[in-house]
Write a protein that holds these residues in place. Structure first.
Motif, short mmCIF file in Angstrom:
data_model
loop_
_atom_site.label_atom_id
_atom_site.label_comp_id
_atom_site.label_asym_id
_atom_site.label_seq_id
_atom_site.Cartn_x
_atom_site.Cartn_y
_atom_site.Cartn_z
N UNK A 1 4.48 -2.06 -16.95
CA UNK A 1 5.72 -2.60 -17.25
C UNK A 1 5.03 -3.70 -16.70
N UNK A 2 4.35 -4.45 -16.32
CA UNK A 2 3.57 -5.67 -15.51
C UNK A 2 3.09 -6.83 -16.63
N UNK B 1 1.56 3.79 -9.38
CA UNK B 1 1.80 2.44 -8.48
C UNK B 1 3.04 1.59 -9.24
N UNK B 2 3.21 0.91 -7.67
CA UNK B 2 5.06 0.66 -8.26
C UNK B 2 4.33 -1.21 -7.53
N UNK C 1 0.66 -1.52 0.27
CA UNK C 1 0.13 -0.28 0.19
C UNK C 1 0.81 0.89 0.11
N UNK C 2 2.18 1.02 -0.03
CA UNK C 2 2.96 1.92 0.55
C UNK C 2 3.60 2.84 -1.29
N UNK C 3 3.79 1.35 -1.82
CA UNK C 3 4.47 2.02 -3.67
C UNK C 3 3.09 1.93 -4.16
N UNK D 1 11.98 -7.23 -7.79
CA UNK D 1 12.65 -5.98 -8.24
C UNK D 1 11.10 -4.75 -8.95
N UNK D 2 11.24 -3.78 -8.02
CA UNK D 2 10.60 -3.08 -8.14
C UNK D 2 10.09 -2.45 -9.16
#
Lengths: 154, 138
Positions: A100-101, A87-88, A69-71, A94-95
């Motif tokens: 790019x998902x 959203x990451x 929930x932070x990223x 890997x972040x």
């Protein structure tokens, strides 16, 4: 039927021609019969076996997608379509930006046989449900027949 | 109507009963269609490509409304009775499939808790229902 055309021919003409009506009604019927079972759509997911005493061994090949929930601050239903740009997510430690998902999932799982295409999801409890489903949707758009399994979040 | 006339009319197929049957079927389907959406009004999440969740045979609908209230098929269920109600709903289904209709406003936690309760009844897989973006329906 030629022999009595004078008499019954004119009688038949006086009736309503119901063949087009039957056509229309049959087509409507078929439309309804086809559409009704398809009304419900969604995503098949697997649930972690919470009742198991031991956690399953995390294999090397397991691809884990963590959504924190932070990223990825989707705490209320996202407006419009898609997922907010900021959203990451964490894919295989890997972040990456969520956009790019599909490409990442495709490059990792695309070469595997279909039964091994599984994505393990660790999702923060505070995230909005719609946001989570949209991320699942995005991940599934990368590879065909992607299996989604939730893992227990700690 | 003279005598002898009906015998010649029989040559054409009598489609009136066919129309009757088809119309009745049509009406049955039109009446049934809205009732197949069982349970409360749920504002389903919008996504782009949800998959079909099969037909309704053996399907058990678990709904979670906006306030977090639980429903099984069309009955509201208290959280503490969820397990046994689900067991009763599954009953003698040979091929049960559980689908969750969760409201878009929910937190993931509320959905996850329901999934865990379902898993404890022995179901590993569930369907999470969504609405194709732009489509009508609840």
């Amino acid at each position: 039927m030629q022999f009595n055309s004078n008499d019954s021919g004119s009688t038949l003409q006086s009736e309503i021609n119901i063949t087009p009506l039957v056509d229309v009604v049959l087509v409507l019927l078929i439309i309804f019969m086809v559409v009704v079972p398809l009304l419900i759509e969604g995503y098949d997911v697997d649930i972690p076996r919470a009742s198991a005493d031991t956690l399953p061994q995390v294999a090397e090949s397991q691809l884990i997608l963590s959504i924190g929930s932070a990223a990825c601050p989707i705490l209320s239903p996202p407006t419009g379509e898609g997922i907010p740009k900021d959203c990451q997510v964490t894919l295989a430690d890997q972040k990456i930006p969520v956009a790019e998902l599909p490409a990442r999932v495709a490059s990792i799982l695309g070469g595997r046989p279909a039964e091994q295409r599984a994505l393990f999801l660790a999702v923060d409890d505070r995230l909005n449900y719609e946001g989570v489903l949209r991320i699942i949707d995005l991940a599934k758009s990368g590879v065909e027949d992607l299996k989604i399994e939730f893992v227990a979040t700690n | 109507m003279r005598l002898g006339e009906p015998a010649r009319m029989q040559a054409a197929i009598n489609i009136t009963p066919l129309v009757d049957v088809v119309l009745v079927l049509l009406i049955i389907f039109m009446v049934m269609a809205p009732q197949m959406r069982k349970g409360p009004d749920v504002n389903l999440p919008n996504t782009t490509k949800p998959n079909s969740q099969g037909d309704e045979r053996g399907r058990i609908l678990v709904s979670i409304d906006e306030a977090g209230g639980l429903w099984i098929n069309d009955q509201p269920v208290a959280a503490e009775h969820f397990d046994e109600t689900l067991r009763a709903a599954v009953g003698a289904e040979t091929n049960p499939k559980i689908v969750i209709r969760g409201d878009a406003k929910l937190n993931f936690r509320e959905v996850r808790e329901v999934m865990i309760a379902i898993e404890q009844e022995g179901f590993r897989g569930v369907g999470l229902i969504a609405k194709r973006a732009g489509a009508e329906g609840k």
